[in-house]
Every structure is written in C-alpha cells, then in structure tokens.
Design an enzyme around this catalytic site. Structure first.
Site, PDB file in Angstrom:
ATOM      1  N   ARG A  43      26.363   5.093  71.007  1.00  0.00           N
ATOM      2  CA  ARG A  43      25.352   5.372  69.981  1.00  0.00           C
ATOM      3  C   ARG A  43      24.093   5.840  70.694  1.00  0.00           C
ATOM      4  O   ARG A  43      23.603   5.176  71.584  1.00  0.00           O
ATOM      5  CB  ARG A  43      25.066   4.127  69.148  1.00  0.00           C
ATOM      6  CG  ARG A  43      26.247   3.696  68.297  1.00  0.00           C
ATOM      7  CD  ARG A  43      25.865   2.498  67.444  1.00  0.00           C
ATOM      8  NE  ARG A  43      26.981   2.025  66.665  1.00  0.00           N
ATOM      9  CZ  ARG A  43      27.210   2.321  65.390  1.00  0.00           C
ATOM     10  NH1 ARG A  43      26.374   3.112  64.747  1.00  0.00           N
ATOM     11  NH2 ARG A  43      28.241   1.831  64.754  1.00  0.00           N
ATOM     12  N   HIS A  46      18.812   8.132  70.790  1.00  0.00           N
ATOM     13  CA  HIS A  46      17.937   8.379  69.641  1.00  0.00           C
ATOM     14  C   HIS A  46      16.473   8.118  69.957  1.00  0.00           C
ATOM     15  O   HIS A  46      16.151   7.226  70.730  1.00  0.00           O
ATOM     16  CB  HIS A  46      18.328   7.446  68.486  1.00  0.00           C
ATOM     17  CG  HIS A  46      19.740   7.569  68.068  1.00  0.00           C
ATOM     18  ND1 HIS A  46      20.521   6.486  67.744  1.00  0.00           N
ATOM     19  CD2 HIS A  46      20.544   8.651  67.929  1.00  0.00           C
ATOM     20  CE1 HIS A  46      21.728   6.887  67.407  1.00  0.00           C
ATOM     21  NE2 HIS A  46      21.767   8.198  67.514  1.00  0.00           N
ATOM     22  N   LYS A  55      11.525  -0.678  69.896  1.00  0.00           N
ATOM     23  CA  LYS A  55      12.756  -1.384  69.529  1.00  0.00           C
ATOM     24  C   LYS A  55      12.932  -2.605  70.422  1.00  0.00           C
ATOM     25  O   LYS A  55      12.542  -2.604  71.587  1.00  0.00           O
ATOM     26  CB  LYS A  55      13.970  -0.467  69.679  1.00  0.00           C
ATOM     27  CG  LYS A  55      13.956   0.703  68.726  1.00  0.00           C
ATOM     28  CD  LYS A  55      15.133   1.615  68.934  1.00  0.00           C
ATOM     29  CE  LYS A  55      15.056   2.799  67.978  1.00  0.00           C
ATOM     30  NZ  LYS A  55      16.114   3.772  68.234  1.00  0.00           N
ATOM     31  N   HIS A  97      16.816   5.996  73.169  1.00  0.00           N
ATOM     32  CA  HIS A  97      17.639   4.805  73.385  1.00  0.00           C
ATOM     33  C   HIS A  97      19.078   5.070  72.958  1.00  0.00           C
ATOM     34  O   HIS A  97      19.336   5.739  71.965  1.00  0.00           O
ATOM     35  CB  HIS A  97      17.082   3.638  72.557  1.00  0.00           C
ATOM     36  CG  HIS A  97      17.984   2.456  72.534  1.00  0.00           C
ATOM     37  ND1 HIS A  97      18.705   2.107  71.421  1.00  0.00           N
ATOM     38  CD2 HIS A  97      18.304   1.581  73.505  1.00  0.00           C
ATOM     39  CE1 HIS A  97      19.428   1.031  71.702  1.00  0.00           C
ATOM     40  NE2 HIS A  97      19.198   0.707  72.962  1.00  0.00           N
ATOM     41  N   TYR A 110      18.874  -5.053  66.264  1.00  0.00           N
ATOM     42  CA  TYR A 110      17.657  -4.310  66.599  1.00  0.00           C
ATOM     43  C   TYR A 110      16.511  -4.843  65.757  1.00  0.00           C
ATOM     44  O   TYR A 110      16.652  -4.968  64.546  1.00  0.00           O
ATOM     45  CB  TYR A 110      17.761  -2.852  66.152  1.00  0.00           C
ATOM     46  CG  TYR A 110      18.717  -1.950  66.779  1.00  0.00           C
ATOM     47  CD1 TYR A 110      18.251  -0.888  67.538  1.00  0.00           C
ATOM     48  CD2 TYR A 110      20.084  -2.065  66.580  1.00  0.00           C
ATOM     49  CE1 TYR A 110      19.127   0.028  68.079  1.00  0.00           C
ATOM     50  CE2 TYR A 110      20.965  -1.163  67.121  1.00  0.00           C
ATOM     51  CZ  TYR A 110      20.482  -0.117  67.867  1.00  0.00           C
ATOM     52  OH  TYR A 110      21.353   0.793  68.398  1.00  0.00           O
ATOM     53  N   LYS A 148      27.004  13.637  64.613  1.00  0.00           N
ATOM     54  CA  LYS A 148      25.565  13.837  64.731  1.00  0.00           C
ATOM     55  C   LYS A 148      25.093  13.596  66.169  1.00  0.00           C
ATOM     56  O   LYS A 148      24.351  14.404  66.723  1.00  0.00           O
ATOM     57  CB  LYS A 148      24.858  12.886  63.762  1.00  0.00           C
ATOM     58  CG  LYS A 148      23.368  12.970  63.756  1.00  0.00           C
ATOM     59  CD  LYS A 148      22.838  12.042  62.669  1.00  0.00           C
ATOM     60  CE  LYS A 148      21.464  11.567  62.964  1.00  0.00           C
ATOM     61  NZ  LYS A 148      20.968  10.614  62.000  1.00  0.00           N
TER      62      LYS A 148
END
Length: 153
Positions: A43, A46, A55, A97, A110, A148
C-alpha cells in the site's frame, strides 16, 4: 522519524496495548484500520498536499516493512514494524508513506492529522524508488497492489 514505544500487556487471553489520543500533542482527525489478507500486499506510497497529513502507524496483527520518503530530499527510510515489537511510527507532514505486509492477515492502525482531501492526494509508484524496490525485491518479485497505487498519481 521517531519510533515510539508502546508497552503491550500479554496474558492467556491475548494482549492489551493502550495508545494515548494525545500523542505528540497533536489533534488527530481520524483513526483508520487497514486489513491485508495476503502476504506481500503493498500500500502506498501515499501523500497529501492540502492539507498535508501527519500519520501515526501501529501494527496490531502481523508485520510490515514501512517505507517513508522525504518529499523534499527524496531520502528513503524503512522500518520493521510488527505486532510483537511494541513499536509505532510517527510520520511528519510532507513525507510519502507505504508498507509491504510480511504476513497474511496483517492489520495496521493509522491515526491521521489532516482531513482527507481526494483532490490533493498523490502516490509515488513503489518500483520507481530504487531503495524501496531493492528492499521489496529481497522478499518478493510480485506484490499485491491496487491499480491506483500501481499507476501512481
């Protein structure tokens, strides 16, 4: 990027880990949970520009390699985080991240400062960052990733 200690208390039922909602004197806007059923799920990477997001990352099941990219210097940091090591990670504004799961059924919590704004969200394709690609390739040559994140934005 300071790693934070969180004392976990274990007994025959499992564990209990208190996490203060006043971490670093930051007013957190949301708490999110990422569930990842497969090993080698990626993941990220971002980040958000308006508003930028701070975060706080804590693994509550399984383990990950966490990646942080300084958007000003392009320096890459990596951290091993797991349910068993009592560590969490504070990621300041203006860092991208992402993470790679090392076990199936990994769960990551998170805390986020900075309201989500889809108009200003961005991602960096992981295999375009040499250090991230090098570390991930030590584990696997095929990650599970969303369309994405695979395309970047």
């Amino acid at each position: 990027m300071p790693l934070k200690e969180h004392k976990a208390y274990f007994d025959n039922r499992g564990s209990y880990t208190p996490i203060s909602t006043n971490l670093e004197n930051i007013q957190w806007d949301q708490c999110s949970i990422s569930t990842n059923s497969a090993r080698y799920t990626f993941r990220g990477l971002h980040y958000q520009t308006n508003p930028p997001q701070t975060k706080y990352i804590k693994v509550i099941q399984g383990s990950i390699i966490d990646f942080i990219v300084d958007l000003e210097t392009n320096e890459v940091y990596s951290f091993d985080l797991s349910y068993s090591n009592d560590k969490a990670l504070l990621i300041p504004d203006n860092y991208a991240h992402g993470f790679l799961t090392l076990e199936p059924d990994t769960i990551v919590v998170y805390m986020v400062k900075g309201e989500y704004n889809p108009e200003s969200e961005h991602s960096i394709v992981w295999d375009k960052v040499p250090k991230v690609k090098e570390i991930i390739n030590q584990y696997t040559d095929k990650v599970i990733i969303s369309k994405k994140d695979e395309q970047g934005k």
